[in-house]
Design a protein around this motif. Sequence first.
Motif, PDB file in Angstrom:
ATOM      1  N   ALA A   1      19.772  86.271  91.027  1.00  5.62           N
ATOM      2  CA  ALA A   1      21.564  86.065  90.992  1.00  5.62           C
ATOM      3  C   ALA A   1      22.753  86.641  91.512  1.00  5.62           C
ATOM      4  O   ALA A   1      21.991  87.259  93.166  1.00  5.62           O
ATOM      5  CB  ALA A   1      21.232  86.902  89.724  1.00  5.62           C
TER       6      ALA A   1
ATOM      7  N   GLY B   1      19.772  80.720  81.816  1.00  6.74           N
ATOM      8  CA  GLY B   1      19.759  80.955  83.241  1.00  6.74           C
ATOM      9  C   GLY B   1      18.462  81.376  83.075  1.00  6.74           C
ATOM     10  O   GLY B   1      18.397  82.619  84.451  1.00  6.74           O
ATOM     11  N   LYS B   2      17.627  81.205  82.630  1.00 11.55           N
ATOM     12  CA  LYS B   2      16.358  82.281  83.070  1.00 11.55           C
ATOM     13  C   LYS B   2      15.226  80.953  82.680  1.00 11.55           C
ATOM     14  O   LYS B   2      14.894  79.482  82.090  1.00 11.55           O
ATOM     15  CB  LYS B   2      16.017  83.683  82.292  1.00 11.55           C
TER      16      LYS B   2
ATOM     17  N   THR C   1      18.389  86.700  85.092  1.00 13.53           N
ATOM     18  CA  THR C   1      19.664  85.352  85.260  1.00 13.53           C
ATOM     19  C   THR C   1      19.241  84.779  86.293  1.00 13.53           C
ATOM     20  O   THR C   1      18.988  85.860  88.056  1.00 13.53           O
ATOM     21  CB  THR C   1      20.410  85.734  84.625  1.00 13.53           C
TER      22      THR C   1
END
Length: 398
Positions: free
Chosen positions: A397, A353-354, A379
């Motif tokens: 996010a 997610g990064k 993220t």
Amino acid sequence: MSSTYVIIGAGLAGAKAAEALRDKGFDGRVVLLGDEHHRPYERPPLSKGILTGKAERESAFVHPESWYSDHDVDLRLGTRVTAVDRTAREVVLADGSRVGYAKLLLATGAEPRVLPGAENTVRLRRFGDTERLRQVLETGSKLAVVGAGWIGLEVASAARQAGLDVVVLEALELPLLPALGREAARVFADLHREHGVDLRLGVRVAEAGPDHVRLGDGERIDADAVLVGIGAVPNTALAEGAGLTVENGIQVDAHLHTSDPDIFAAGDVANAYHPSLGRHLRVEHWASALKQPAVAAAGMLGLEAVYDELPYFYTDQYDLGMEYTGLSDGYDRVVFRGDVEAREFIAFWLKDGKVVAGMNVNVWDVTDPIKDLIRSASTVDSARLADPSVPLTEVGAG
């Protein structure tokens, strides 16, 4: 103790190190040793502007000719170093003479990897190589390229634009696969095929000569010249002979110190510890040779400096211009923002997610926000990341 600082390797990294030493106030003797007969120059133009004729050779030189005498840099060209004597704190030259040093920088770069049995093919690393290729582009009709990496594809682009037939031979299933992964590598495969390149993937080259290539299935491909671009090998012989730690290049810490506190390394040859990424990394690209020398020069002067620049490189092929930032290995997802078919987009490589890397294609002035996304290690919301209406500075996010 000698106040002489010696730099081995008169390329971009060596020249920028000499410049940084003077800029930081070092007033001792600086000796810059290079085995070529040209003063230090940058290598990217060899496969770009100089090859295509859009740039003059003079534009590649790091400094004007007078800069070295004006800054009291003892530039010795056509000078080969055969050994580093750490006990005597001297470098040994091919003619048997020696130069003492208080601090030493190894900026010995890398050399193109040689395809066994293909020693008479063209490899692109020096001015003479570009001049040879330009002659082919001006008078030839067909070029064979072994290896669909950055160099191979840039030369293929130049050759097609010069009107030559071009065949590119690559052992992997896509060009640039190790660097980009399947999702983005397809963009470059489509690009070259649309411009008429005979791109052959998953093939084995059994033999290559100056005017032909023979494939593993026995097919012979004739050409006016054969370019081999299958990567490069760091020039570590001096470091190995001196007993320095060598592993995929000369291993250095984040300050660019080698295992000897008075010897440093920078550029293509340096396998440097990256504090943000938490690993050693050797990057064979212009940005490392441009920016690492200032950190090495600081260390040579006893100043505190750390090299933590994210990997960066760029390419120009046909009407495609691209910048790449970060490191995509180990990614688990690619997110595209923009129009991939029109080749105006940004690709983001994500891991857990990064954002770990970003590539902007014909989209400009976004390198800094891409760097910020990577450095934040936060993220991201993939939907917002893919939405061109959401500024990159506001991607978050949730």
